[in-house]
Design a protein around this motif. Sequence first.
Motif, PDB file in Angstrom:
ATOM      1  N   UNK A  58       0.872  -1.170   0.000  1.00 28.82           N
ATOM      2  CA  UNK A  58       0.000   0.000   0.000  1.00 28.82           C
ATOM      3  C   UNK A  58       0.907   1.218   0.000  1.00 28.82           C
ATOM      4  N   UNK A  59       0.726   2.104  -0.990  1.00 31.51           N
ATOM      5  CA  UNK A  59       1.690   3.188  -1.216  1.00 31.51           C
ATOM      6  C   UNK A  59       1.004   4.554  -1.241  1.00 31.51           C
ATOM      7  N   UNK A  60       1.734   5.532  -0.688  1.00 29.74           N
ATOM      8  CA  UNK A  60       1.318   6.937  -0.757  1.00 29.74           C
ATOM      9  C   UNK A  60       2.442   7.738  -1.398  1.00 29.74           C
ATOM     10  N   UNK A  61       2.107   8.538  -2.407  1.00 30.21           N
ATOM     11  CA  UNK A  61       3.079   9.412  -3.074  1.00 30.21           C
ATOM     12  C   UNK A  61       2.487  10.811  -3.177  1.00 30.21           C
ATOM     13  N   UNK A  62       3.243  11.794  -2.775  1.00 29.79           N
ATOM     14  CA  UNK A  62       2.854  13.191  -2.989  1.00 29.79           C
ATOM     15  C   UNK A  62       4.004  13.910  -3.702  1.00 29.79           C
ATOM     16  N   UNK A 122      -6.615  11.553  -4.116  1.00 32.87           N
ATOM     17  CA  UNK A 122      -6.777  10.124  -4.389  1.00 32.87           C
ATOM     18  C   UNK A 122      -5.682   9.572  -5.288  1.00 32.87           C
ATOM     19  N   UNK A 123      -5.109  10.417  -6.141  1.00 30.85           N
ATOM     20  CA  UNK A 123      -4.051   9.956  -7.041  1.00 30.85           C
ATOM     21  C   UNK A 123      -2.782   9.587  -6.286  1.00 30.85           C
ATOM     22  N   UNK A 124      -2.676   9.999  -5.037  1.00 35.03           N
ATOM     23  CA  UNK A 124      -1.490   9.701  -4.241  1.00 35.03           C
ATOM     24  C   UNK A 124      -1.484   8.267  -3.728  1.00 35.03           C
ATOM     25  N   UNK A 125      -2.662   7.632  -3.681  1.00 27.60           N
ATOM     26  CA  UNK A 125      -2.772   6.316  -3.051  1.00 27.60           C
ATOM     27  C   UNK A 125      -2.896   5.218  -4.096  1.00 27.60           C
ATOM     28  N   UNK A 126      -2.188   4.109  -3.871  1.00 30.92           N
ATOM     29  CA  UNK A 126      -2.280   2.957  -4.766  1.00 30.92           C
ATOM     30  C   UNK A 126      -1.943   1.694  -3.993  1.00 30.92           C
ATOM     31  N   UNK A 127      -2.275   0.543  -4.599  1.00 26.28           N
ATOM     32  CA  UNK A 127      -1.921  -0.732  -3.993  1.00 26.28           C
ATOM     33  C   UNK A 127      -1.525  -1.718  -5.084  1.00 26.28           C
ATOM     34  N   UNK A 128      -0.769  -2.744  -4.676  1.00 23.48           N
ATOM     35  CA  UNK A 128      -0.312  -3.790  -5.597  1.00 23.48           C
ATOM     36  C   UNK A 128      -0.181  -5.103  -4.833  1.00 23.48           C
TER      37      UNK A 128
END
Length: 460
Positions: free
Chosen positions: A125-129, A162-168
């Motif tokens: 689970x990733x957060x990018x800003x 919302x674009x900051x959050x993703x999962x893989x």
Amino acid sequence: MKTKVLAALAATMAVGATCAFAANPFVDVPSDSWAYKSVVELADAGIIQGVDGQYFQGNRNITRYEAAEMVAKAMAHMDKASVEQRALINKLADEYADELNNLGVRVSALENRVGNVKLTGDARIRYIHQSEGDKVTNEKINSTYAKKANDEKVVNGATKNDSSWSYRVRVRANAQVNDRTKVTYGISTNSISFADNSTASNSDDNNIYTDLANVDYNFGGNNWDLLVGRYEYDMGNGHGYGFLYGDTFDGAQLQYHNDKFAATAGYGKFKEGSMATDTDGVKTGYGELDGFFGGGRAAGSAVGVYYNDYTVAGGNNRTGSFGFDDSWGAYASANFGKWNVLANYEKYNSTDSKDNDPEVWVGRLTYGAANFATPKSWDAWVEYLNADQGFADANGNFVGSTYGWREGSLLNNVKSWGVGVDYTFAKNAQFQVMQSFATSAKDGNADPGEETRAQFVFVF
């Protein structure tokens, strides 16, 4: 428990019953005992030793560690066992995994358990800003960056909300075919953004793909290794920074290695990044030489050089943005106790002009080592990256698929520092945080936005 374990192990040894004429080593096991044959076979195979070398003490319950010792010795006879018997040994090995680990037998890494298929994987689970980069005013590089709505060009758009959050999620099946051959198959989701507003059933249609599918054959006294299929290819062989590429690759690789030296050669096609999607297809032949040195606190140190020769479909009429003929690199990774110093240099030769032959310098200093298997282990690092203009396509996207952590705008025409910490807060669970700082453009005055990245990674 003693009867159950001995019965299981005795069954596995039936195929090698060469001990039918062996002497009974235990004075308390009469020849007319129901267990006589199994006990003698196991003793002759070295799986059991009894107490004081002469007493079996069949009525005494054994400890889990004693059972684990028996299982470990039975695993040494896997080559004599049938498929069913190997499955039984594997089941016992899983049952006593913790005890075997403490005995120095890493059940989780027993790739030599023939006939066994092991599932592994990870979830992230990733957060990018990243803030929006500066407006591009230098006409020399104006054509390489993305447009805003008002047709002004900026180094990078903002990544937020919302674009900051993703999962893989990734799953791997590892099958040991025999003592020299291993087959690996893996599937992965894309990095699925929380900004995706489609339904789950529609969004998942194109998000799951095969990222690993290969056969690994070891031969020549365990010094030679042949890898064929789809695998992860890291430029720098996993020792360097992996600036341009560290991702899925279709090809074949031959490697010779020993404790001091490794030589690797391979050929294949890049399957991720602009090299796979925005071009006619990029292939490479590659070679690498690695030397390993150090003992004690310097153990694990390495130096290496590597070379790539690129081929793009279409020749001089190519339609994509990849414009390199070849490249070469060198790295040095030195350990000093808990400290590691990495230095990596790469030079890319362009097809059109020597004026567009970009270079990359990377340096990283790391203290500690965050290990997924060791709770509360951690590391902290600081790095410096200096990359020339020439690694972005017509839309400002990075042309490769880097093994590093930075977004594409922090990999082209940039000088940038970064810091990070990795912390294993529970077994197989790690928190990682990274931050760029003091970033500036090398050519022109349009600086990219700084990047903050934080992620939870769970392995299984």
